[in-house]
Every structure is written in structure tokens, then in C-alpha cells.
Design a protein around this motif. Sequence first.
Motif, short mmCIF file in Angstrom:
data_model
loop_
_atom_site.label_atom_id
_atom_site.label_comp_id
_atom_site.label_asym_id
_atom_site.label_seq_id
_atom_site.Cartn_x
_atom_site.Cartn_y
_atom_site.Cartn_z
N ALA A 26 0.79 -1.12 -0.02
CA ALA A 26 0.06 -0.05 -0.17
C ALA A 26 0.80 1.48 -0.03
O ALA A 26 1.87 1.35 0.93
N TRP A 27 0.65 2.09 -0.82
CA TRP A 27 1.33 3.66 -1.10
C TRP A 27 0.46 4.62 -1.21
O TRP A 27 -0.33 4.55 -1.93
N LEU A 28 1.31 5.65 -0.79
CA LEU A 28 0.67 6.96 -1.20
C LEU A 28 1.62 7.67 -2.02
O LEU A 28 2.76 7.83 -1.93
N LEU A 29 1.03 8.26 -3.12
CA LEU A 29 1.98 8.83 -4.02
C LEU A 29 1.62 10.26 -4.20
O LEU A 29 0.45 10.82 -4.56
N ARG A 30 2.44 11.15 -3.39
CA ARG A 30 2.24 12.50 -3.22
C ARG A 30 2.15 13.17 -4.56
O ARG A 30 3.16 13.15 -5.44
N GLY A 31 1.30 14.05 -4.84
CA GLY A 31 1.09 14.94 -6.02
C GLY A 31 1.22 14.17 -7.30
O GLY A 31 1.68 15.12 -8.29
N PHE A 32 1.08 13.13 -7.27
CA PHE A 32 1.09 12.30 -8.41
C PHE A 32 0.35 12.82 -9.94
O PHE A 32 0.76 12.79 -10.78
N VAL A 33 -0.81 13.46 -9.62
CA VAL A 33 -1.78 13.97 -10.66
C VAL A 33 -2.06 15.41 -10.48
O VAL A 33 -2.79 15.94 -10.84
N SER A 34 -0.96 16.12 -9.91
CA SER A 34 -1.17 17.51 -9.49
C SER A 34 -1.23 18.47 -10.78
O SER A 34 -2.00 19.27 -10.63
N SER A 35 -0.56 17.81 -11.93
CA SER A 35 -0.53 18.59 -13.00
C SER A 35 -1.65 18.43 -13.68
O SER A 35 -1.91 19.37 -14.65
N SER A 36 -2.58 17.52 -13.50
CA SER A 36 -3.85 17.11 -14.23
C SER A 36 -5.22 17.44 -13.46
O SER A 36 -6.16 16.79 -13.72
N GLU A 37 -5.04 18.20 -12.06
CA GLU A 37 -6.24 18.48 -11.34
C GLU A 37 -7.39 18.91 -12.13
O GLU A 37 -8.40 18.51 -12.23
N ALA A 113 3.35 2.82 -10.91
CA ALA A 113 4.22 3.55 -9.93
C ALA A 113 4.40 2.79 -8.50
O ALA A 113 5.20 2.88 -7.90
N ALA A 114 3.19 2.30 -8.26
CA ALA A 114 3.05 1.73 -7.06
C ALA A 114 3.57 -0.05 -6.95
O ALA A 114 3.47 -0.58 -5.94
N GLY A 115 3.85 -0.47 -8.09
CA GLY A 115 4.38 -1.70 -8.41
C GLY A 115 3.36 -2.82 -8.95
O GLY A 115 3.39 -3.98 -8.62
N TYR A 116 2.26 -2.29 -9.64
CA TYR A 116 1.06 -3.13 -9.93
C TYR A 116 0.74 -2.56 -11.60
O TYR A 116 0.08 -1.98 -11.99
N ALA A 117 1.84 -3.40 -12.23
CA ALA A 117 1.74 -3.15 -13.67
C ALA A 117 0.52 -3.74 -14.47
O ALA A 117 -0.04 -4.67 -13.79
N GLY A 118 0.30 -3.07 -15.52
CA GLY A 118 -0.96 -3.67 -16.10
C GLY A 118 -2.27 -3.52 -15.67
O GLY A 118 -3.37 -4.09 -16.11
N SER A 179 -5.11 17.38 -2.70
CA SER A 179 -5.50 17.32 -4.01
C SER A 179 -4.53 17.04 -4.98
O SER A 179 -3.35 17.51 -4.77
N GLY A 180 -4.52 15.84 -5.79
CA GLY A 180 -3.28 15.48 -6.74
C GLY A 180 -2.70 14.17 -5.93
O GLY A 180 -1.81 13.71 -6.75
N ASP A 181 -2.97 13.69 -4.65
CA ASP A 181 -2.38 12.59 -4.23
C ASP A 181 -3.07 11.39 -4.75
O ASP A 181 -4.35 11.47 -4.85
N VAL A 182 -2.52 10.30 -4.81
CA VAL A 182 -2.91 9.20 -5.27
C VAL A 182 -2.65 8.10 -4.18
O VAL A 182 -1.60 8.06 -3.70
N VAL A 183 -3.64 6.99 -3.64
CA VAL A 183 -3.35 6.03 -2.83
C VAL A 183 -3.57 4.77 -3.72
O VAL A 183 -4.63 4.59 -4.24
N VAL A 184 -2.45 3.87 -3.68
CA VAL A 184 -3.06 2.56 -4.20
C VAL A 184 -2.51 1.54 -3.48
O VAL A 184 -1.59 1.38 -2.49
N TRP A 185 -3.55 0.36 -3.15
CA TRP A 185 -3.24 -0.70 -2.29
C TRP A 185 -3.77 -1.87 -2.81
O TRP A 185 -4.70 -1.97 -3.75
#
Length: 234
Positions: A26-37, A113-118, A179-185
Motif C-alpha cells: 500500500a502506497w501514497l503517491l504525493r502529488g502524482f496527478v497535481s498537474s492534471s487536477e 508506480a506503486a508496483g502493479y503493472a498492467g 488534491s493530486g495525491d493518489v493512494v494505491v493498495w
Amino acid sequence: MSAPPGDLLAGLTSSLPARERLGEGAWLLRGFVSSSEAALLEAARAVAAQSAFRRTSTRSGGTLSVAMTNCGILGWVSDARGYRYDRLDPLSGQPWPAMPALFGSVAGRAASAAGYAGFAPAACLVNRYEARTKLSLHQDRDELDLAAPIVSVSLGLPATFLFGGQERRDPTVRVRVESGDVVVWGGASRLAYHGVAPLAAGEHRLAGACRINLTFRKVALCPGALCSGGRMDG
């Protein structure tokens, strides 16, 4: 004319933010989509224009405090019959809106980016939080395909994300998501209990007085394309 998803996401993979570990897998990706908000919010509004936000009933007879809608080939539905995925919006009787191309691109890149390809989501649950609304601790287990991760994108007002263990009584980590953060688990954390604490009032420069959350899921189709199970209370 909106820029294509590839242009909006250009540079993300070459300058990925540091991953913050919330649990095993489980990972928090800080600001991963900030440029696309702005583009993501625009796409979410287009989805809601086709299938309106609504506060749905729970199996126990209550009502979720968070308003929701869906896009993709399946949508998550909550009512007195239970919790399930369905091809049709129960309000209109029509298929859910198609998933915007940008949504699928964001979900796939974040998962990778969190290790889950495809990762290729079949459904996106769009939640709208307003002041004091929350989401109680719950598991995402209606999908049947538990090998795929969950990808959760935060837009608008900041919130406190709660992430626990395999049992509701397990300790929870409280993490502020902007806003712009993504959590993947996924993996060992795929069935972790999680939720959102009551939202504090505020005003976001793009979203206004709300938080929009996009939750992407891969759903294994059942006979009749109707999946049931799980539990959520709001």
C-alpha cells in the motif's frame, strides 16, 4: 479542445514523487496527478452531468453521507438489496457513462508506480464529499478479482484518509491527503479496512467547497453481469 491524456500526464513517470508506505503493498503517491487536477475535475463533472451524484441507501437501512456516481462498464450500486456492481445506472436505466480516457491513463500509471503493472480498471466510483461527510471503515471486496489493486485519486479539499488492517478493530493510520495525491493498495493490503474522516469545511481553488475522490477498480464479471457482496456504511 482538451489535451490528450498523454500530454496531460507528460513528465509524471520521469519525476515521480517519493512513495510513502502505508502498509505491505500500500502506497501514497504525493502529488502524482497535481498537474492534471483541472482536467480530472472537468472529466468528473462531465460524468456527473450524464449520471447525477446521489446519496444512496445502505443495506442496513441508512443512507451514505457521501454523494456518488460511476463511470466505466460497471458501476458500484448500494441499496436495500445490498452492494454490487451493475451495468446500468438505477436512476436512468441506462449504461453508466464511459470512463474518460484520462481516468484510465491516470489509474494505470499510478498502479504501475506503486508496483502493479498492467492495471486496467473496469469501474470508477466518483464520490463527492462536502463538509462533515465521511466514509466509515470498510473493505472493498465486491470486485471478486482481488489480485488487482485499488487506485484512489484525491481532488479538491484535503481529507484525512484512514488505513487499517484486515480486521475492523485493527489500528488505523491517519494520513492527510491533498488534491493530486493518489493512494494505491493491493497484495497483502488488498482487503485492508479504510475510510475517510469527516471532511473539514473549506474552499478549493478548482473544486470549490468539496472533495472529489476517484476510486478505480478491476471487477470480475459474474453471470448476468451482476456482482453482489461486501459491506459499506457511511
